[in-house]
Design an enzyme around this catalytic site. Structure first.
Site, PDB file in Angstrom:
ATOM      1  N   VAL A 150      38.565  18.334  28.883  1.00 30.56           N
ATOM      2  CA  VAL A 150      38.360  18.969  27.566  1.00 30.56           C
ATOM      3  C   VAL A 150      39.203  18.275  26.496  1.00 30.56           C
ATOM      4  O   VAL A 150      40.365  17.946  26.731  1.00 30.56           O
ATOM      5  CB  VAL A 150      38.738  20.472  27.643  1.00 30.56           C
ATOM      6  CG1 VAL A 150      38.822  21.089  26.261  1.00 30.56           C
ATOM      7  CG2 VAL A 150      37.689  21.241  28.464  1.00 30.56           C
ATOM      8  N   TYR A 151      38.596  18.076  25.338  1.00 28.25           N
ATOM      9  CA  TYR A 151      39.312  17.604  24.154  1.00 28.25           C
ATOM     10  C   TYR A 151      39.293  18.694  23.071  1.00 28.25           C
ATOM     11  O   TYR A 151      38.531  19.654  23.150  1.00 28.25           O
ATOM     12  CB  TYR A 151      38.668  16.327  23.605  1.00 28.25           C
ATOM     13  CG  TYR A 151      39.040  15.078  24.375  1.00 28.25           C
ATOM     14  CD1 TYR A 151      40.288  14.485  24.226  1.00 28.25           C
ATOM     15  CD2 TYR A 151      38.149  14.487  25.267  1.00 28.25           C
ATOM     16  CE1 TYR A 151      40.644  13.347  24.923  1.00 28.25           C
ATOM     17  CE2 TYR A 151      38.485  13.338  25.973  1.00 28.25           C
ATOM     18  CZ  TYR A 151      39.737  12.766  25.796  1.00 28.25           C
ATOM     19  OH  TYR A 151      40.084  11.645  26.490  1.00 28.25           O
ATOM     20  N   GLU A 152      40.101  18.472  22.055  1.00 22.15           N
ATOM     21  CA  GLU A 152      40.298  19.427  20.958  1.00 22.15           C
ATOM     22  C   GLU A 152      39.045  20.204  20.532  1.00 22.15           C
ATOM     23  O   GLU A 152      39.002  21.428  20.584  1.00 22.15           O
ATOM     24  CB  GLU A 152      40.860  18.654  19.744  1.00 22.15           C
ATOM     25  CG  GLU A 152      40.881  19.416  18.438  1.00 22.15           C
ATOM     26  CD  GLU A 152      41.875  20.561  18.438  1.00 22.15           C
ATOM     27  OE1 GLU A 152      43.018  20.337  18.834  1.00 22.15           O
ATOM     28  OE2 GLU A 152      41.502  21.676  18.028  1.00 22.15           O
ATOM     29  N   GLN A 207      47.409  14.712  22.961  1.00 21.32           N
ATOM     30  CA  GLN A 207      48.028  15.569  21.935  1.00 21.32           C
ATOM     31  C   GLN A 207      48.610  16.896  22.440  1.00 21.32           C
ATOM     32  O   GLN A 207      49.702  17.289  22.035  1.00 21.32           O
ATOM     33  CB  GLN A 207      46.999  15.867  20.832  1.00 21.32           C
ATOM     34  CG  GLN A 207      47.587  16.622  19.674  1.00 21.32           C
ATOM     35  CD  GLN A 207      46.610  17.006  18.578  1.00 21.32           C
ATOM     36  OE1 GLN A 207      46.888  17.876  17.780  1.00 21.32           O
ATOM     37  NE2 GLN A 207      45.465  16.375  18.502  1.00 21.32           N
ATOM     38  N   SER A 208      47.861  17.587  23.308  1.00 28.14           N
ATOM     39  CA  SER A 208      48.275  18.964  23.629  1.00 28.14           C
ATOM     40  C   SER A 208      49.639  18.993  24.335  1.00 28.14           C
ATOM     41  O   SER A 208      50.559  19.675  23.891  1.00 28.14           O
ATOM     42  CB  SER A 208      47.214  19.644  24.498  1.00 28.14           C
ATOM     43  OG  SER A 208      47.069  18.957  25.720  1.00 28.14           O
ATOM     44  N   ARG A 230      52.214   4.939  32.504  1.00 23.63           N
ATOM     45  CA  ARG A 230      51.776   3.858  33.382  1.00 23.63           C
ATOM     46  C   ARG A 230      52.279   2.498  32.874  1.00 23.63           C
ATOM     47  O   ARG A 230      52.134   2.206  31.682  1.00 23.63           O
ATOM     48  CB  ARG A 230      50.248   3.823  33.449  1.00 23.63           C
ATOM     49  CG  ARG A 230      49.755   4.013  34.871  1.00 23.63           C
ATOM     50  CD  ARG A 230      48.276   4.006  34.946  1.00 23.63           C
ATOM     51  NE  ARG A 230      47.675   4.931  33.979  1.00 23.63           N
ATOM     52  CZ  ARG A 230      46.385   5.189  33.931  1.00 23.63           C
ATOM     53  NH1 ARG A 230      45.569   4.625  34.794  1.00 23.63           N
ATOM     54  NH2 ARG A 230      45.905   6.018  33.037  1.00 23.63           N
ATOM     55  N   ASP A 257      44.455  21.594  20.743  1.00 23.04           N
ATOM     56  CA  ASP A 257      45.496  20.736  21.308  1.00 23.04           C
ATOM     57  C   ASP A 257      46.897  21.222  20.943  1.00 23.04           C
ATOM     58  O   ASP A 257      47.667  21.659  21.793  1.00 23.04           O
ATOM     59  CB  ASP A 257      45.331  19.310  20.789  1.00 23.04           C
ATOM     60  CG  ASP A 257      44.297  18.534  21.580  1.00 23.04           C
ATOM     61  OD1 ASP A 257      43.919  18.980  22.665  1.00 23.04           O
ATOM     62  OD2 ASP A 257      43.872  17.471  21.108  1.00 23.04           O
ATOM     63  N   GLY A 269      39.665  40.648   6.269  1.00 21.06           N
ATOM     64  CA  GLY A 269      40.657  41.639   6.687  1.00 21.06           C
ATOM     65  C   GLY A 269      40.725  42.791   5.707  1.00 21.06           C
ATOM     66  O   GLY A 269      39.809  43.000   4.897  1.00 21.06           O
ATOM     67  N   GLY A 270      41.824  43.528   5.769  1.00 20.76           N
ATOM     68  CA  GLY A 270      41.972  44.717   4.933  1.00 20.76           C
ATOM     69  C   GLY A 270      42.131  44.410   3.454  1.00 20.76           C
ATOM     70  O   GLY A 270      41.930  45.277   2.611  1.00 20.76           O
ATOM     71  N   GLN A 271      42.529  43.173   3.141  1.00 17.83           N
ATOM     72  CA  GLN A 271      42.737  42.792   1.738  1.00 17.83           C
ATOM     73  C   GLN A 271      41.780  41.650   1.423  1.00 17.83           C
ATOM     74  O   GLN A 271      42.068  40.501   1.747  1.00 17.83           O
ATOM     75  CB  GLN A 271      44.192  42.330   1.517  1.00 17.83           C
ATOM     76  CG  GLN A 271      45.261  43.272   2.040  1.00 17.83           C
ATOM     77  CD  GLN A 271      45.393  44.544   1.209  1.00 17.83           C
ATOM     78  OE1 GLN A 271      44.737  44.743   0.185  1.00 17.83           O
ATOM     79  NE2 GLN A 271      46.241  45.451   1.679  1.00 17.83           N
ATOM     80  N   ASN A 325      49.321  17.326  31.423  1.00 21.38           N
ATOM     81  CA  ASN A 325      47.975  17.729  30.963  1.00 21.38           C
ATOM     82  C   ASN A 325      46.939  16.713  31.420  1.00 21.38           C
ATOM     83  O   ASN A 325      46.115  16.247  30.653  1.00 21.38           O
ATOM     84  CB  ASN A 325      47.921  17.952  29.447  1.00 21.38           C
ATOM     85  CG  ASN A 325      48.121  16.701  28.635  1.00 21.38           C
ATOM     86  OD1 ASN A 325      49.038  15.935  28.892  1.00 21.38           O
ATOM     87  ND2 ASN A 325      47.283  16.483  27.642  1.00 21.38           N
ATOM     88  N   PHE A 326      47.032  16.366  32.713  1.00 27.40           N
ATOM     89  CA  PHE A 326      46.013  15.511  33.305  1.00 27.40           C
ATOM     90  C   PHE A 326      44.722  16.287  33.460  1.00 27.40           C
ATOM     91  O   PHE A 326      44.696  17.526  33.412  1.00 27.40           O
ATOM     92  CB  PHE A 326      46.445  15.048  34.705  1.00 27.40           C
ATOM     93  CG  PHE A 326      47.581  14.061  34.699  1.00 27.40           C
ATOM     94  CD1 PHE A 326      47.516  12.913  33.940  1.00 27.40           C
ATOM     95  CD2 PHE A 326      48.704  14.290  35.486  1.00 27.40           C
ATOM     96  CE1 PHE A 326      48.557  11.993  33.943  1.00 27.40           C
ATOM     97  CE2 PHE A 326      49.747  13.381  35.500  1.00 27.40           C
ATOM     98  CZ  PHE A 326      49.678  12.234  34.727  1.00 27.40           C
TER      99      PHE A 326
END
Ligand code: CAO
Length: 416
Positions: free
Chosen positions: A137-139, A17-18, A38, A168, A247-249, A96-97
């Site tokens: 590493v995966y997601e 995916q990434s 491949r 990813d 956050g601020g709001q 991204n091997f």
């Protein structure tokens, strides 16, 4: 019409995916993306989460639009030679091997520079240099290692991963940004360079505000978190804060009419300071406009549970769409919780090309997400993903200049 990157050739060695997210974006900006896979196998996602027997999966088709597929066994001598020619011809290699795989194949950064000093070599890895650099590493691992999981979920529950694929697809976006910057730099210097997007770093970048809060803890409790109003002391690290905007709001997810049976009958509601008076009118609390406990943002902070409770009593009398219809003209920022079903059917997203229907020879029509970034001079027509090796002959012949006999011999050797 010309496109932003239509002079750029990408050697796309990505999978899952990434990396494919990144090269799909580059393809939509006009680059010629040559996906190397491949022989007989291809990107593993072609055959993962299969819903139509014998056809490429949605996982694959939705991440590989507008690309060409070349099958190549880059571990055979003949395949290596083809890969060398591709490196000499292309502008960018994206991969991204797992760490070290490209080196083991014989294509280290040093070798790539020898072959083509102008080449940009862009990689996604799980981690940057350091103790974990050799890890696969995966997601979800990235979401956990990048700070997202520890800050997502409710205080009294487990850390949570989010459905948004920030590890990813988020890292793919970061990588695409790095590649575009390197291409502009190369225009000035003529030199290529390495671009590295570690998934941990990408997730942490997207969790920037949580590192902000980590440092604010030194100055005292995080008053914008509902934990503060509930009198629960803070620990040493930024806590999980449920659906607090933090956050601020201040904002929260609130029930709307039908929530008892519809899992998505909710709205996000932000108590923006600028429209506080209008909020008081809408929810039937006009006396809160001037009341010292509610009139100013700091006064409201310890009372957020009570305030959101009162707002929810009102939102529960309306559907999530009615909340929008009432609040939008008053400039009160709200947003419905939209399901994937609702998004898939949303006419405005179809009109802008963010949801597209694509036809595919093996599986028929399917829905996909089109290019989420719109350039006025770069119209994106989403084309179906390639079948495995669909463009092998065309790429070997037209791009690399192999003769028909040479292509036949490459096929015989099993390299293509
Ligand atoms: N010809 C010959 N060999 C090829 C090839 C080709 N066209 N394409 C890939 N290969 C080989 C690689 O060279 C590697 O061989 P070695 O292990 O002998 O060096 C082998 O196929 C497997 O590659 P891999 O290790 O990258 O794949 P994997 O399925 O074992 O791991 C993943 C997958 C994603 C965990 C790993 O690639 C990774 O950590 N990538 C970096 C981080 C990343 O992008 N993760 C997100 C993926 S999306 O969730």
């Amino acid at each position: 019409m010309s496109k932003a990157l239509d002079h750029i050739k990408i050697l796309d060695f990505t999978h899952v995916q990434s990396g494919p997210t990144c090269t799909q974006l580059l393809a939509w900006m006009g680059a010629d993306v040559i996906k190397v896979e491949r022989p007989g196998v291809g990107d593993a996602t072609r055959k993962q989460l299969v819903d139509v027997e014998g056809a490429d999966s949605l996982y694959f088709t939705m991440l590989n639009h507008n690309k060409r597929s070349l099958t190549l066994n880059s571990k055979t001598p003949e395949g290596k030679e083809v890969l060398e020619r591709l490196v000499k011809t292309c502008d960018v290699l994206v991969e991204n091997f797992a760490p070290g795989a490209l080196d083991r194949m014989g294509f280290s950064w040093e070798r790539i520079q020898e072959l083509n000093p102008g080449m940009i070599m862009a990689s996604v890895k799980g981690f940057g240099p350091g103790p974990y650099e050799d890890c696969k590493v995966y997601e979800n691992v990235a979401q956990c290692a990048g700070g997202s999981a520890s800050t997502t979920g409710f205080r009294d529950g487990l850390p949570l991963v989010t459905g948004a694929q920030i590890g990813d697809s988020g890292t793919g976006l970061h990588l695409a940004f790095g590649i575009c910057a390197a291409l502009i730099h190369r225009e000035k210097t003529g030199r290529g360079q390495r671009v590295l997007a570690p998934m941990q770093d990408g997730v942490l970048n997207l969790c920037r505000v949580k590192l902000r809060d980590q440092q604010r803890l030194k100055a005292g409790p995080l008053k914008e978190y509902s934990q503060h109003g509930e009198g629960v002391p803070f620990g040493e690290a930024t806590p999980r804060a449920g659906n607090d905007s933090g956050g601020g709001q201040p904002g929260r997810i609130l029930k709307c009419k039908g929530w008892e049976t519809d899992p998505d009958a909710y709205t996000y509601f932000i108590t923006q300071a600028a429209v506080w008076q209008k909020i008081c009118d809408v929810i039937g609390k006009p006396d809160w406009k001037e009341h010292p406990d509610y009139a100013t943002p700091p006064a409201r902070l310890p009372h957020l549970n009570e305030i959101f409770g009162a707002i929810e009593e009102w939102t529960m009398t309306q559907t999530k769409y009615e909340v929008m219809e009432i609040c939008n003209p008053l400039d009160i920022p709200v947003g419905p919780i939209l399901s994937m079903k609702e998004l898939a059917e949303e006419p405005s997203l179809r009109a802008t090309g963010t949801i597209v229907e694509v036809d595919h020879p093996e599986r028929g029509p399917y829905l996909s997400v089109g290019c989420p970034v719109k350039l006025s001079d770069n119209e994106v027509v989403v084309e179906r993903s390639p079948l495995l090796g669909e463009h092998s002959e065309e790429i070997l012949g037209e791009v690399l200049g192999y003769s028909a006999e040479e292509i036949a011999s490459l096929r015989e050797s099993g390299a293509v």
